[in-house]
Enzyme design. Structure first.
Site, mmCIF file in Angstrom:
data_model
loop_
_atom_site.group_PDB
_atom_site.id
_atom_site.type_symbol
_atom_site.label_atom_id
_atom_site.label_comp_id
_atom_site.label_asym_id
_atom_site.label_seq_id
_atom_site.Cartn_x
_atom_site.Cartn_y
_atom_site.Cartn_z
ATOM 1 N N ILE A 1 18.652 28.474 34.719
ATOM 2 C CA ILE A 1 19.082 27.573 33.645
ATOM 3 C C ILE A 1 20.509 27.084 33.898
ATOM 4 O O ILE A 1 20.808 25.904 33.722
ATOM 5 C CB ILE A 1 18.955 28.255 32.266
ATOM 6 N N CYS A 2 21.372 27.972 34.361
ATOM 7 C CA CYS A 2 22.764 27.592 34.630
ATOM 8 C C CYS A 2 22.824 26.503 35.695
ATOM 9 O O CYS A 2 23.547 25.512 35.550
ATOM 10 C CB CYS A 2 23.578 28.800 35.086
ATOM 11 N N THR A 3 22.061 26.677 36.752
ATOM 12 C CA THR A 3 22.044 25.681 37.822
ATOM 13 C C THR A 3 21.522 24.353 37.289
ATOM 14 O O THR A 3 22.094 23.293 37.584
ATOM 15 C CB THR A 3 21.204 26.177 39.011
#
Length: 167
Positions: A55-57
């Site tokens: 999700i961060c990427t």
């Protein structure tokens, strides 16, 4: 520089209208980055749990792919995680991020704690975003639950509103 004693304070998320807490962290190249050095520009501070996570990427790539929207609003993006500068440099290179990734590595999560977005149970920052105006005042805050990506359209709306406020 962040006061280490704040690590023991209860999590209080700064709110719109408050002066953004200043901080200094190193970026992926080991260079010091101080929030107050960006007075005169808008700043989008994006806390995220970990480099190389799904999700961060996705969130950071969405920012990367839409960086013109931030630049058009005279906004600098500062993305902060508890990862080391070495991890962040590899991550930035792999994903071609052109904005600073800041290491809130030691004292572990001190800046995230200052902003009320450090999760003691997991040892990571939550998904918190703070949009700060050119005078250093917080104008927009969102903290999403674990596993829920932030909405880029919300950033655009907040930056557009900020532009109207400064005019």
């Amino acid at each position: 520089m962040t006061d280490v004693s704040l690590a023991q304070a209860p999590a209080v998320i700064p709110q719109p209208g408050q002066l953004a807490p200043d901080f200094e962290l190193v970026n992926q190249f080991g260079e010091p980055v101080r929030l107050s050095d960006y007075r005169g520009s808008n700043v989008v501070v994006v806390f995220y749990p970990f480099a190389f996570s799904g999700i961060c990427t996705g969130e950071l790539c969405e920012i990367r792919d839409n960086i013109a929207a931030f630049e058009d609003s005279n906004a600098v993006v500062l993305a902060i995680s508890v990862d080391s500068k070495f991890t962040l440099r590899a991550y930035a290179q792999q994903e071609s991020y052109g904005f600073d990734l800041l290491a809130d590595f030691w004292p572990h999560g001190a800046v995230a704690r200052t902003y009320g977005v450090f999760d003691d149970d997991s040892g990571m920052a939550l998904r918190g975003t703070f949009i700060i105006d050119a005078a250093g005042v917080i104008r927009y805050v969102v903290v999403n639950p674990r596993g829920q990506a932030r909405d880029l359209a919300e950033y655009r709306r907040a930056l557009t509103a900020l532009g109207r406020r400064q005019a």
